[in-house]
Design a protein around this motif. Structure first.
Motif: not given
Length: 126
Positions: A70-88
């Motif tokens: 998705l980053r390659i397709h130039s989408y904006c991604i907003n996450r709650g975490g910074v490094i580690r992906l968390r379940p749900l």
């Protein structure tokens, strides 16, 4: 996702997780990295075709590949975490043309918070 090897022997959970992580990074004979990229590209094409909001629940190993594509397709991604992906974890993914791009917080054009966003939203409505 496939296991890194078939075995009847019991292995510790940390080893399974480590091998799954290495397999997702570098690929392998049982789970080629290209297969995950192909699945992510097919999902992105399907989502762009329907142009509808959706909720996606999938393994973290696939989320890593999907976010990269998705980053390659130039989408904006907003996450709650910074490094580690968390379940749900909730991750908001939007097209770049839905944002103003003129302020520090990159506001949505549906509710612009800066002058650049208001001008861009007014131009799109015409």
């Amino acid at each position: 996702a496939r296991a890194f090897r078939d075995t009847a022997r019991l292995l510790p959970l940390w080893l399974w997780r480590l091998m799954a992580w290495l397999q997702s990074l570098f690929g392998g004979g049982r789970q080629p990295k290209e297969e995950g990229v192909r699945r992510a590209e097919a999902l992105i094409a399907r989502l762009e075709e329907t142009e509808r909001d959706c909720v996606l629940v999938c393994p973290i190993s696939f989320v890593r590949v999907l976010l990269d594509r998705l980053r390659i397709h130039s989408y904006c991604i907003n996450r709650g975490g910074v490094i580690r992906l968390r379940p749900l974890e909730r991750i908001l993914i939007t097209r770049r043309d839905m944002h103003c791009g003129g302020c520090s917080h990159n506001c949505f054009l549906s509710n612009p918070g800066c002058g650049v966003g208001r001008d861009k939203a007014a131009r799109q409505r015409r």
